[in-house]
Design an enzyme around this catalytic site. Sequence first.
Site, mmCIF file in Angstrom:
data_model
loop_
_atom_site.group_PDB
_atom_site.id
_atom_site.type_symbol
_atom_site.label_atom_id
_atom_site.label_comp_id
_atom_site.label_asym_id
_atom_site.label_seq_id
_atom_site.Cartn_x
_atom_site.Cartn_y
_atom_site.Cartn_z
ATOM 1 C CG ASP A 1 -1.557 1.181 1.336
ATOM 2 O OD1 ASP A 1 -2.322 1.683 0.529
ATOM 3 O OD2 ASP A 1 -1.483 1.848 2.430
ATOM 4 C CE1 TYR B 1 -0.111 9.277 -1.414
ATOM 5 C CE2 TYR B 1 -1.905 7.610 -2.371
ATOM 6 C CZ TYR B 1 -0.927 8.951 -2.554
ATOM 7 O OH TYR B 1 -0.606 9.269 -3.748
ATOM 8 C CB SER C 1 -1.909 3.023 -4.166
ATOM 9 O OG SER C 1 -2.410 4.241 -3.634
#
Lengths: 225, 225
Positions: B9, B11, B121
């Site tokens: 991932d 963020y 993402s």
Amino acid sequence: MTITTCVFDAYGTLFDVTAAAQAAAAEPNHTDLANVWPAIARDWRAKQLEYSWLRAVAGRHCDFWQLTQDGLDWALEANHVTNPGTRARLLELYWELPAYPEAPTILETLKSRGINTAILSNGSPAMLNAAVTSAKIGRFLDDTLSVEDVGVFKPSDRVYDMVGARFGCVKDSVLFVSSNGWDAAGAAGYGFQTAWVNRAGAPVDRLYAAPHHVVSDLTAIPELI
Amino acid sequence: MTITTCVFDAYGTLFDVTAAAQAAAAEPNHTDLANVWPAIARDWRAKQLEYSWLRAVAGRHCDFWQLTQDGLDWALEANHVTNPGTRARLLELYWELPAYPEAPTILETLKSRGINTAILSNGSPAMLNAAVTSAKIGRFLDDTLSVEDVGVFKPSDRVYDMVGARFGCVKDSVLFVSSNGWDAAGAAGYGFQTAWVNRAGAPVDRLYAAPHHVVSDLTAIPELI
């Protein structure tokens, strides 16, 4: 379009979901909640909703009673409350949440004017029946619609579709009332007329639609029809 | 099953999303953030995610740059920050978020061992390319996969499907790494091996699956392969 049908969200809108933690904290057996009940009420609700959306996105439905337990377990751990008796009491109180003081009168007013009235909620049928009975508002409601009949949570269109299926009404003859900004926005995006009950004075959610009306409690709802 | 592919991932996992509000608050032009930047960072992130899930449930996709602006607008209003220059600066900083200090070394270690590496993402391709370039980690990544290619946000299966489509690998040969508990749970439910980077020491999310590993930062990731 004339409004023929007024549909209410349940938890947070007709029923005060923070009341369970507040009431338990006031009981002599649950002094472990004394300082943390507001945080538990907030985290419990936040996780319950978060899990409802995540399960809807992933196609992993469970009923709202499971979510209510799951959200509470996260909230209790986050706030270091470990007493199983406290957990049990909080869950018990969720089955008898009080209605907001103005709710019965408003529902009675709508019924006296011939408006169809209903609840449309993420709650399971058993939870909703218990809450309606406990709050003594069943006689002012034509029906209580649960997402369990479609197996997915709000704001899926399949949930809002239940209103037209039940009452045979077109979308913009429905006034949908919710204290959850995302639910009011979701219903507005679906095509209902909508009122957001913004009890906390929160900013409007920046979503794909905005509620048509913003009110501070349920008192003004009959004036919108 | 041997792990062939390690997917991160972006963020909160590789990039520190709280850094934008913290950095802006330290600048002389943005003293309006001095006391509220932690609340803004928290609310901004919470609303960004909430809106991603709601849009996925309702089938109302938009790209993550829109969500980032929408979440910030809610957070600024909730915290009474009205200066348009502050808003613009916060958004600008979101395009150059720093990587966590250990991230480049960990990615380099994985590449040196012949592991496929990628980002998966919610971010838009433009946002992700900017962040990867700014953090100088592009040379350690085989690909950067954006949900924009499938038009729905995590934790939809359609997002996690992108990994197998890109690398031709079976699900349990993938180690998926996320600091978002719900994302790690979602990926575990999908069938990946998963590691939850629990930097904040939060309780595990009560969802339909649990992460296989829980680590406090990225340092331990190579040991899991």
